[in-house]
Design a protein around this motif. Sequence first.
Motif, PDB file in Angstrom:
ATOM      1  N   PRO A  43      18.817  46.489  55.734  1.00 29.74           N
ATOM      2  CA  PRO A  43      19.486  45.920  56.822  1.00 29.74           C
ATOM      3  C   PRO A  43      21.109  45.864  56.041  1.00 29.74           C
ATOM      4  N   GLN A  44      22.170  46.324  56.737  1.00 31.43           N
ATOM      5  CA  GLN A  44      23.539  46.427  56.400  1.00 31.43           C
ATOM      6  C   GLN A  44      24.137  45.098  56.552  1.00 31.43           C
ATOM      7  N   ILE A  45      24.903  44.504  55.881  1.00 28.53           N
ATOM      8  CA  ILE A  45      25.518  43.268  56.248  1.00 28.53           C
ATOM      9  C   ILE A  45      27.077  43.545  55.790  1.00 28.53           C
ATOM     10  N   THR A  46      27.735  42.840  56.615  1.00 27.58           N
ATOM     11  CA  THR A  46      29.312  42.963  56.470  1.00 27.58           C
ATOM     12  C   THR A  46      30.191  41.722  56.065  1.00 27.58           C
ATOM     13  N   LEU A  47      30.943  41.735  55.110  1.00 24.21           N
ATOM     14  CA  LEU A  47      31.828  40.623  54.955  1.00 24.21           C
ATOM     15  C   LEU A  47      32.906  41.294  55.253  1.00 24.21           C
ATOM     16  N   GLU A  48      34.093  40.203  55.614  1.00 19.03           N
ATOM     17  CA  GLU A  48      35.483  40.459  56.033  1.00 19.03           C
ATOM     18  C   GLU A  48      36.014  39.305  55.323  1.00 19.03           C
ATOM     19  N   GLN A  49      36.717  39.860  54.175  1.00 17.48           N
ATOM     20  CA  GLN A  49      37.659  38.586  53.457  1.00 17.48           C
ATOM     21  C   GLN A  49      38.498  39.539  52.473  1.00 17.48           C
ATOM     22  N   THR A  50      39.470  38.523  52.240  1.00 16.47           N
ATOM     23  CA  THR A  50      40.362  39.214  51.153  1.00 16.47           C
ATOM     24  C   THR A  50      39.871  39.388  49.716  1.00 16.47           C
ATOM     25  N   VAL A  51      40.018  40.397  49.159  1.00 12.38           N
ATOM     26  CA  VAL A  51      39.508  40.628  47.804  1.00 12.38           C
ATOM     27  C   VAL A  51      40.290  40.301  46.753  1.00 12.38           C
ATOM     28  N   GLY A  52      41.417  39.696  47.055  1.00 12.70           N
ATOM     29  CA  GLY A  52      42.484  39.364  45.745  1.00 12.70           C
ATOM     30  C   GLY A  52      42.753  40.601  45.004  1.00 12.70           C
ATOM     31  N   TYR A  53      43.087  40.273  43.844  1.00 10.99           N
ATOM     32  CA  TYR A  53      43.321  41.379  42.887  1.00 10.99           C
ATOM     33  C   TYR A  53      42.103  42.190  42.294  1.00 10.99           C
ATOM     34  N   ARG A  54      41.893  43.347  43.024  1.00  7.03           N
ATOM     35  CA  ARG A  54      40.921  44.234  42.423  1.00  7.03           C
ATOM     36  C   ARG A  54      41.671  45.550  42.398  1.00  7.03           C
ATOM     37  N   ILE A  55      41.469  46.242  41.282  1.00  5.94           N
ATOM     38  CA  ILE A  55      42.349  47.413  41.208  1.00  5.94           C
ATOM     39  C   ILE A  55      42.062  48.444  42.388  1.00  5.94           C
ATOM     40  N   SER A  56      43.070  48.756  42.823  1.00  4.07           N
ATOM     41  CA  SER A  56      43.229  49.793  43.818  1.00  4.07           C
ATOM     42  C   SER A  56      42.802  49.415  45.132  1.00  4.07           C
ATOM     43  N   TRP A  57      42.506  48.170  45.358  1.00  2.05           N
ATOM     44  CA  TRP A  57      42.017  47.706  46.768  1.00  2.05           C
ATOM     45  C   TRP A  57      43.173  47.418  47.579  1.00  2.05           C
ATOM     46  N   PRO A  58      43.160  47.589  48.863  1.00  4.75           N
ATOM     47  CA  PRO A  58      44.282  46.931  49.569  1.00  4.75           C
ATOM     48  C   PRO A  58      44.345  45.577  49.835  1.00  4.75           C
ATOM     49  N   SER A  59      45.550  44.966  49.870  1.00  6.01           N
ATOM     50  CA  SER A  59      45.535  43.614  50.062  1.00  6.01           C
ATOM     51  C   SER A  59      45.155  43.049  51.722  1.00  6.01           C
ATOM     52  N   GLY A  60      45.081  41.619  51.715  1.00  6.94           N
ATOM     53  CA  GLY A  60      44.642  41.579  53.118  1.00  6.94           C
ATOM     54  C   GLY A  60      43.145  41.294  53.374  1.00  6.94           C
ATOM     55  N   LYS A  61      42.763  41.064  54.431  1.00  9.84           N
ATOM     56  CA  LYS A  61      41.368  41.055  54.846  1.00  9.84           C
ATOM     57  C   LYS A  61      40.669  42.357  54.803  1.00  9.84           C
TER      58      LYS A  61
END
Length: 334
Positions: A216-234
């Motif tokens: 089963p696939q689960i989705t989170l929607e959240q800010t990931v903060g500082y993670r290398i090369s991830w976009p900011s925001g939710k």
Amino acid sequence: MWKNLALTPLMIAIICQGGCTNQPTDEQLEVWRTEAIARNAEIVANNTKKAQQSQWNLVIQGETATGKSLNLNWQQLQALATNYVKTPDPLDILHSNEIFDFRGVPVSVLLQFAVANHVTDVTFVSFDSYYTTLSLKDLLTYPITLAIAKNNQPIARAQGGPLYLVFPYTQYPQLKQKYDTTNWAFYVSHIVVGTEPVNLRIGKHQVNLATLDKIPQITLEQTVGYRISWPSGKIKLSGVRLRDVFTTLKEPLPQQGGVIIRGKAPFYDDAPVRLTTKDLSECDILLVTRWGESRELIPAKMGGPVTLAFSSQCPANISQSRWVTFVEELTTTP
Ligand SMILES: Nc1nc2c(c(=O)[nH]1)N[C@H]1C(S)=C(S)[C@@H](COP(=O)(O)O)O[C@H]1N2
Ligand SMILES: [Mo]
């Protein structure tokens, strides 16, 4: 292109293991090997503090031409380290005006024969799990180098050694615009060409993407903060719950114990992430394989294909843990 680099037979021999056609004979290999080692013996002899270095390996993996990975030991790296790069060291803040002479292995030499056709970028993963991604084109155009010596001395761990990704800023000032100090990676242990396929060791199982996709696939929607090369925001993160993975594989989670998670970086051998079975039952802890509205696969430049993520609903001690990037192994522990 750059005059001070010649492709020695040893380089070809090492690069072509299982990859190139026209394989040299074993005798040829042995002769070239001996020659190259002799050429470097003098340099090697000067390296007194080799204890730590001599254990260092560099793994080249991912979308290589053959799909196989390549493991270079310290002796092989020494033999390949024939390129000189003059540049300031932007991370040596006490000597910011000085120009250093680095000696090392140009990344292009390692990649020349080893890259699948569609690959556009290459990710360097360091001992401490830091990672940085460069374009393949730039790596093939400029002598960006994995340095093993700085002004003829082995590079101390505190200075980013034994293998330090350096950029020839002095000769190619345009590189400075594109690659800043965040790209100068300390203690590089892995080169990931493109992105690897999903391949997790979970107990006795080898788990690929098709297997994870049946859970089963689960989705989170959240800010990931500082993670290398991830976009900011939710951001939407999709994947599977750790506890569901173990249920699906019929690997019982120990009641009193938990799970140990390791990523690619050697650092995880000493300090894997430990989660208790209770942690896993209390909140969503996911192996994330996709992100965003269009559920794209996670590329290596974002720590993929699999990263461990904690729901912001988890208790603070868990939700504030570091994500494990390049997840490779999960084991239960009593
Ligand atoms: N292996 C490794 N290399 C790394 C880092 C790191 O944490 N680990 N940090 C990067 C960043 S963000 C910067 S600004 C420079 C300087 O890091 P420092 O200030 O920790 O020395 O190193 C880069 N290379
Ligand atoms: Mo930084």
